[in-house]
Design a protein around this motif. Structure first.
Motif, PDB file in Angstrom:
ATOM      1  N   ILE A  28      30.555  30.483 -29.257  1.00  0.00           N
ATOM      2  CA  ILE A  28      31.576  29.553 -28.768  1.00  0.00           C
ATOM      3  C   ILE A  28      30.945  28.537 -27.820  1.00  0.00           C
ATOM      4  O   ILE A  28      31.292  27.347 -27.837  1.00  0.00           O
ATOM      5  CB  ILE A  28      32.708  30.332 -28.072  1.00  0.00           C
ATOM      6  N   ALA A  29      29.973  28.989 -26.997  1.00  0.00           N
ATOM      7  CA  ALA A  29      29.262  28.074 -26.091  1.00  0.00           C
ATOM      8  C   ALA A  29      28.482  27.024 -26.883  1.00  0.00           C
ATOM      9  O   ALA A  29      28.437  25.847 -26.499  1.00  0.00           O
ATOM     10  CB  ALA A  29      28.328  28.862 -25.177  1.00  0.00           C
ATOM     11  N   TYR A  30      27.860  27.434 -27.996  1.00  0.00           N
ATOM     12  CA  TYR A  30      27.182  26.465 -28.856  1.00  0.00           C
ATOM     13  C   TYR A  30      28.163  25.396 -29.340  1.00  0.00           C
ATOM     14  O   TYR A  30      27.849  24.195 -29.360  1.00  0.00           O
ATOM     15  CB  TYR A  30      26.579  27.153 -30.086  1.00  0.00           C
ATOM     16  N   SER A  31      29.346  25.850 -29.764  1.00  0.00           N
ATOM     17  CA  SER A  31      30.361  24.910 -30.260  1.00  0.00           C
ATOM     18  C   SER A  31      30.792  23.946 -29.165  1.00  0.00           C
ATOM     19  O   SER A  31      30.989  22.748 -29.421  1.00  0.00           O
ATOM     20  CB  SER A  31      31.566  25.688 -30.797  1.00  0.00           C
ATOM     21  N   LEU A  32      30.964  24.462 -27.947  1.00  0.00           N
ATOM     22  CA  LEU A  32      31.319  23.600 -26.817  1.00  0.00           C
ATOM     23  C   LEU A  32      30.238  22.560 -26.564  1.00  0.00           C
ATOM     24  O   LEU A  32      30.537  21.373 -26.351  1.00  0.00           O
ATOM     25  CB  LEU A  32      31.539  24.447 -25.560  1.00  0.00           C
ATOM     26  N   TYR A  33      28.976  22.992 -26.599  1.00  0.00           N
ATOM     27  CA  TYR A  33      27.879  22.054 -26.357  1.00  0.00           C
ATOM     28  C   TYR A  33      27.880  20.941 -27.402  1.00  0.00           C
ATOM     29  O   TYR A  33      27.768  19.751 -27.071  1.00  0.00           O
ATOM     30  CB  TYR A  33      26.540  22.787 -26.373  1.00  0.00           C
ATOM     31  N   TYR A  34      27.997  21.310 -28.677  1.00  0.00           N
ATOM     32  CA  TYR A  34      27.986  20.304 -29.736  1.00  0.00           C
ATOM     33  C   TYR A  34      29.200  19.386 -29.648  1.00  0.00           C
ATOM     34  O   TYR A  34      29.105  18.188 -29.957  1.00  0.00           O
ATOM     35  CB  TYR A  34      27.921  20.982 -31.109  1.00  0.00           C
ATOM     36  N   MET A  35      30.329  19.947 -29.251  1.00  0.00           N
ATOM     37  CA  MET A  35      31.525  19.112 -29.111  1.00  0.00           C
ATOM     38  C   MET A  35      31.316  18.072 -28.010  1.00  0.00           C
ATOM     39  O   MET A  35      31.621  16.886 -28.196  1.00  0.00           O
ATOM     40  CB  MET A  35      32.740  19.987 -28.795  1.00  0.00           C
TER      41      MET A  35
END
Length: 639
Positions: A136-143
């Protein structure tokens, strides 16, 4: 019975409600169960279950499996495995949690010898929760990285090396020397010395996509292997902290707050998938991608391969989140007479149809990516991390308005992950509530936030430069055999030892009596088909076991040892708790084992009003009991 010290039942009952509402803000006065609380609405429960079952695997694993296993033909074993393995286990766990109104550990009052199975489920959920929030943290970073006029991975930038290219690159070639001879040299040597390659002698290798190098060099700052831990990647650590803050905020009132948040987190992914499908369908090459997905000419000969059936069974098993403890925990907050059978059907069908639907959205845009790059779809399709953070971002970077589509996609991954995470944390807090109800009543917020804080700190190792190796290691070991072992013991314990017919009578106390033909299918699955399938998958996974790898990088021996230690730590509680229960029982060894294979005296419906004649003599579930010399320890007669 609930108010023995009250001179007036109604007055005392009123005071009790006032106290409950003041101390337990997670309980409404209209809740049937004033001790634990209930879902505010049926839709809260259904959306929470859908959100728990529908996760990242529906988007990044199922479409690839379908493409790789014969296209549309794969839906046949997938549907069969849903009916034979997925749905029976799902219905069993929903019924179990709802009947006893207890979480995945305390519910094993049904069979004290197997209480370690519940502990195994919770421990595996804890380990998976640690790395799942990292994703989920990866997704936040990419977002956040997508909030730019141009996506940072659209072109090879300052972070790229000489291998960054969307087309094949020359690695070696022949050059002519002053002596008229030819030598075969590295292309970098040719460029440095201002030589020119002789046409037709070039040796090519595929280039690394900008999105691939961005993922490894910028997002992860990935080290060369697990041996090289490196430093904590600070921006991933902040994204991980934000992810845990979101989870903690959504769960501070337990199901009363998370049940409202899932109206957005469970439904929003469908909106995004629909938008992506519509956009993808308008792009050139979309039809080619979709034909690869479903198989314009489905390969039915694939159905003769055992690997296809194993993939179908495994995907169904993990996609529905059975044997993780979450289904039992969420169902334990249902009202006693809720129709858990129809709920199981609705959630399972929704989960599977979502997987199929997601495939169209994914492959339509991958088809466009293949079209503009002049490649076959098979050359661009990926699975798992490679799909979510390399292939799909690469495709989105080629679209007009790429940042918008990227923000939408990663926000969808965020919501897909969050509602699965809500249920996992609820599994942990429900276990604590069952074991320490008085403490949980007074300190729900500190305990919930404390769990989030501890799990955040444990997850920091996963946001180091070697973090992706830890994520992959935990997933490889903990999310595999441990769950299969728990599922096999769960169905064997409840159906073969407690008694399948007795369990069906328990279910009928909740949903009403059914004709014998209704239970014919469930008996066949529970007693024979489902256990055999689970055992077959378990044996297959043992036979096909390979050392974990990340890409072409092998794990060190000490890393593999850690993986084995993790899974052993999870499942070792099964024999430990069995031994403890046998020691605590009375009588000779045979009597002790027999005693522990019978329901505890406090097994049955949580509230007295639901116990009826079958459970009229049961002990209050909140009380601890000691196993005695084997007598029928429940008011229910053995089969």
């Amino acid at each position: 019975m609930d108010n023995l010290k009250c001179p007036s039942f109604f007055k005392c009952r009123g005071k009790e409600k006032v106290t409950a509402s003041s101390e337990n803000f997670h309980i409404d006065e209209n809740d049937e169960n004033q001790e634990r609380g209930n879902w505010s609405k049926k839709s809260d429960y259904l959306l929470s279950m859908v959100g728990y079952a529908v996760g990242l695997g529906n988007v990044w694993r199922f479409p690839y499996l379908t493409y790789n296993n014969g296209g549309g033909a794969f839906l046949i074993p997938y549907a069969i495995m849903l009916a034979l393995a997925g749905l029976p286990l799902f219905f069993l766990e929903c019924s179990l949690g709802q009947f006893a109104s207890l979480g995945p550990v305390s519910v094993w009052n049904i069979l004290p010898l197997f209480q370690g199975v519940g502990i195994t489920m919770v421990l595996i959920s804890i380990f998976v929760t640690i790395y799942y929030n990292v994703i989920i943290a990866y997704s936040l970073y990419y977002m956040f990285a997508s909030f730019q006029s141009e996506l940072p991975w659209k072109n090879c930038s300052y972070w790229a090396d000489q291998y960054c290219s969307r087309s094949p690159i020359v690695t070696h070639c022949n050059v002519s020397t002053q002596l008229g001879t030819f030598i075969h040299v590295n292309k970098s040597w040719v460029d440095f010395n201002n030589f020119t390659c002789i046409n037709g002698t070039e040796v090519y290798q595929p280039g690394q996509l900008p999105s691939e190098q961005y993922w490894n060099k910028v997002a992860l700052r990935r080290s060369s292997g697990m041996d090289e831990t490196g430093e904590i990647v600070w921006y991933l650590a902040l994204c991980l902290l934000l992810a845990w803050l979101i989870v903690g905020a959504a769960l501070f009132k337990g199901i009363k707050s998370s049940g409202k948040v899932v109206y957005f987190t469970a439904l929003f992914p469908y909106v995004v998938l629909l938008i992506l499908l519509i956009r993808g369908a308008t792009l050139e090459g979309a039809s080619k991608g979709i034909s690869y997905y479903i198989g314009a000419q489905s390969n039915f000969t694939k159905l003769m391969e055992a690997e296809v059936w194993k993939d179908a069974a495994t995907q169904i098993f993990y996609s529905l989140s059975v044997a993780w403890g979450g289904l039992v925990a969420l169902s334990s907050y249902n009202k006693f007479n809720n129709n858990c059978f129809s709920d199981a059907i609705v959630v399972c069908l929704t989960n599977c149809l979502t997987s199929v639907f997601a495939g169209f959205a994914i492959f339509s845009i991958l088809g466009h990516m293949a079209h503009i790059s002049g490649q076959e779809v098979s050359q661009v399709v990926k699975s798992g991390f490679d799909l979510a953070f390399i292939a799909y971002p690469e495709a989105l970077a080629q679209l007009p308005g790429g940042p918008f589509w990227s923000i939408l996609f990663f926000f969808m991954l965020l919501t897909l992950g969050l509602d699965s995470q809500f249920a996992s944390i609820e599994t942990i807090t429900t276990t604590i509530q069952d074991l320490f109800p008085k403490v949980m009543k007074k300190m729900r917020i500190p305990i919930t936030l404390g769990c989030c804080l501890v799990l955040f700190l444990l997850g920091l190792v996963c946001v180091t430069q070697a973090g992706i190796y830890w994520v992959n290691l935990i997933d490889h070991f903990c999310a595999g055999w441990g769950i299969l072992i728990a599922a096999i013991l769960e169905i064997v314990g409840i159906i073969w030892i407690y008694g399948g017919n007795r369990f069906i009578e328990d279910i009928e106390m909740m949903i009403g009596a059914k004709r014998w033909i209704f239970w014919l299918w469930w008996r066949a699955c529970w007693f024979v088909i489902t256990p055999i399938l689970l055992i077959a998958i378990f044996i297959w996974s043992l036979v096909k076991f390979n050392r974990p790898t990340y890409g072409e990088i092998l794990y060190p021996d000490w890393g593999v040892v850690i993986g084995w230690c993790l899974i052993i730590f999870c499942i070792i509680w099964i024999p430990i708790m069995a031994i403890i229960k046998i020691i605590q029982a009375k009588g000779n060894i045979i009597q002790r084992i027999v005693s522990c294979c019978r329901p505890a005296s406090n097994w049955g419906p949580y509230l007295e009003r639901h116990r009826g004649e079958r459970y009229k003599d049961m002990v209050d579930p909140k009380k601890e009991i000691d196993h005695e010399i084997p007598t029928v320890s429940s008011s229910v007669k053995p089969e």
